[in-house]
Design a protein around this motif. Structure first.
Motif, PDB file in Angstrom:
ATOM      1  N   GLU A 117       1.570   4.149  -2.873  1.00 12.37           N
ATOM      2  CA  GLU A 117       1.494   5.594  -2.625  1.00 12.37           C
ATOM      3  C   GLU A 117       2.701   6.318  -3.222  1.00 12.37           C
ATOM      4  O   GLU A 117       2.566   7.374  -3.853  1.00 12.37           O
ATOM      5  N   ALA A 133      -3.581   5.461   3.946  1.00  8.29           N
ATOM      6  CA  ALA A 133      -2.794   4.271   3.617  1.00  8.29           C
ATOM      7  C   ALA A 133      -2.681   3.341   4.815  1.00  8.29           C
ATOM      8  O   ALA A 133      -2.704   2.109   4.673  1.00  8.29           O
ATOM      9  N   VAL A 167       0.837  -1.207   0.000  1.00  7.61           N
ATOM     10  CA  VAL A 167       0.000   0.000   0.000  1.00  7.61           C
ATOM     11  C   VAL A 167       0.870   1.254   0.000  1.00  7.61           C
ATOM     12  O   VAL A 167       0.653   2.175  -0.806  1.00  7.61           O
ATOM     13  N   PHE A 168       1.866   1.309   0.894  1.00  8.06           N
ATOM     14  CA  PHE A 168       2.709   2.506   0.942  1.00  8.06           C
ATOM     15  C   PHE A 168       3.620   2.594  -0.283  1.00  8.06           C
ATOM     16  O   PHE A 168       3.943   3.696  -0.741  1.00  8.06           O
TER      17      PHE A 168
END
Length: 527
Positions: free
Chosen positions: A328, A350, A324-325
């Motif tokens: 990002e 996030a 997820v990060f």
């Protein structure tokens, strides 16, 4: 166990579901946590027979209707807008997590074949649709996060199932090809979507012809299993077939279902889905006993598998955070390079998205479906249960606090152009125009003066409320409190008349239905 005892056990389970949900409500816990823990406790009660679950049967019974319900309630328009993000989670995150878990498992057990490690990764990698719905039920999220999590939970089961089947086949043949697995997934996905589109379109045409609301509700209930079983029979993704069918049905249900069908169907379906979801968590808890006994008891499990299981569970959580990060960072880089114009979630969003990866029935069913002689089967089973219990009990109970900490705000880009009050005002104006055109006869004489006056007053009030919503809100709540009190008074009088023998049952039922509708309308207006 004979059929009568099995039926009695089923009734006892549903009674336990009611009691556990009530206890969860009183204790302020997510119902899924109480159901899972309650099922686990019940599994070890003296005199209760060990529950052995047929994994294929569990998937066929529970997964299709719960997938259809998720697709039915999701915002179809926002799925299109966030399809890349959903695909990243439902496919990319599942493949990445599977690979990371496989590597860590192989480091922990070098003698375990890579295929068995990949099978464990495939089993625990997809967050579960049922668990996700249960956890998200009691929390408030911005629309973007909500659609990402709901969309992911609907589609990622297909990714996990493809990886699992390839891993099991690789354990038997010694050959595992990630590119082949990805290609097979795409083929199954396209085939499943095609089957779902055909079934969904057929449902729309059938509903328009049936006419009878009870037949429509029955056909819609069977829709989930028809699409899932047809997809599996044609060797494509039954999961994606069911989801596609659900998306088509939810898009058209606003125009093909009557008000009576929608209200009766919603009432039935809500209770049905509640019992199905609750039964899943209780069955997961009940099946714990069989897994523990297979592995030699709690002491043996903790002593020989405790640390490796914790390592896999930790890896699972870290892998989701990393994906997820990492996504990002990619979004920010693409924005800097002017290759995309996507707004990042931010660190708070996030974190919530990473922490919401709860596992459930699919993980259980896949683990239990492993062949008896599969390498590392006992460890995989114990790890699957630990992952389900760990994510539901820890992440499920703390997600609300994580959301509160993140202080998430709804971006303006995610807000609808019109508020609910403004949409009501637009509807009122159109309705008034219709009344104005029908309130006069062919000679221009006003034949419906009271109806016209009522709709003029209603349109004026609603438009004014849309402009000054905050000003009128306290008075509106007080207004509907009075309406609810009047409904309650009318209901008491209606029951008194019936008990006194002054009206018959038919009159009671007709007037009671009118009061019910008035009460529901007032409660909805206050919300």
């Amino acid at each position: 166990m004979d059929g009568t005892h099995l039926f009695e056990l089923g009734i006892a389970m549903f009674l336990a579901i009611i009691a556990l949900n009530y206890a969860a409500h009183r204790l302020g816990l997510p119902p899924s946590v109480a159901l899972l823990a309650g099922g686990a406790i019940l599994a070890f009660l003296p005199g209760l027979p060990a529950i052995t679950i047929d994994p294929e049967l569990v998937l066929v019974i529970f997964l299709p209707p719960l997938l259809l319900d998720g697709a039915w309630s999701i915002a179809v328009g926002r799925i299109r807008h966030h399809m890349m993000g959903i695909a990243s989670l439902a496919v990319g995150a599942v493949f990445f997590t599977c690979a990371v878990v496989a590597v860590v498992t192989h480091l922990l057990f070098p003698s375990l074949p890579w295929a068995a490690c990949a099978a464990l990764g495939a089993i625990v990698s997809p967050p579960d649709a049922v668990s996700a719905r249960a956890v998200l039920e009691g929390v408030k999220l911005p629309r973007r996060l909500q659609i990402l999590l709901e969309g992911e939970s609907l589609l990622n089961d297909a990714s996990g199932l493809v990886l699992f089947r390839f891993a099991v086949a690789a354990a038997a043949t010694g050959i595992f090809s990630p590119p082949a697995a990805l290609g097979n997934f795409l083929l199954l996905a396209v085939g499943g979507a095609t089957v779902g589109a055909v079934v969904g379109t057929a449902w729309v045409k059938l509903v328009r012809r049936l006419g009878d609301e009870y037949l429509i509700i029955a056909a819609t209930t069977l829709l989930a299993w028809i699409s899932y079983l047809l997809g599996e029979m044609l060797h494509v993704s039954g999961v994606i077939a069911t989801v596609t069918t659900g998306l088509i049905a939810t898009w058209h249900q606003h125009t093909v279902l009557s008000a009576a069908t929608r209200m009766r169907g919603t009432s039935f379906w809500t209770v049905f889905v509640f019992l199905m979801e609750a039964a899943v968590f209780v069955l997961i808890g009940l099946s714990l006993r069989d897994v523990v006994e297979r592995s030699g008891g709690f002491g043996t499990v903790v002593a020989t598998m405790g640390l490796p299981v914790i390592a896999v569970l930790t890896t699972l959580v870290i892998a989701r955070f990393a994906w997820v990060f990492g996504s990002e960072l990619v979004i920010k880089l693409l924005n800097v390079l002017s290759l995309a114009r996507t707004q990042p979630l931010g660190s708070g969003g996030a974190t919530v998205l990473s922490w919401a990866g709860v596992r459930g029935v699919v993980t259980l069913a896949l683990a239990l479906s492993l062949p008896e002689d599969f390498p590392g089967r006992d460890f995989i089973l114990v790890t699957a249960f630990a992952v389900i219990f760990g994510t539901v009990l820890v992440q499920g109970t703390t997600l609300g606090r994580v959301i509160a900490w993140a202080q998430l705000a709804e971006p303006d880009s995610e807000k609808a152009p019109l508020t609910m009050s403004q949409a009501e005002a637009a509807m009122a104006q159109v309705q008034l125009a219709t009344i104005q055109s029908l309130a006069y006869d062919a000679e221009g004489n006003l034949i419906h003066p009271q109806l016209l006056e009522r709709y003029q007053r209603r349109a004026t009030t609603i438009v004014d409320y849309a402009v000054r919503t905050e000003h009128y809100r306290p008075a509106l709540h007080a207004h509907f409190d009075v309406v609810l009190e009047a409904v309650a008074t009318g209901r008491r009088e209606l029951i008194r008349l019936h008990r006194a023998g002054e009206i018959d049952d038919e009159t009671l039922q007709e007037l009671e239905r009118d009061l019910d509708l008035e009460e529901l309308s007032a409660i909805s207006a206050k919300a």
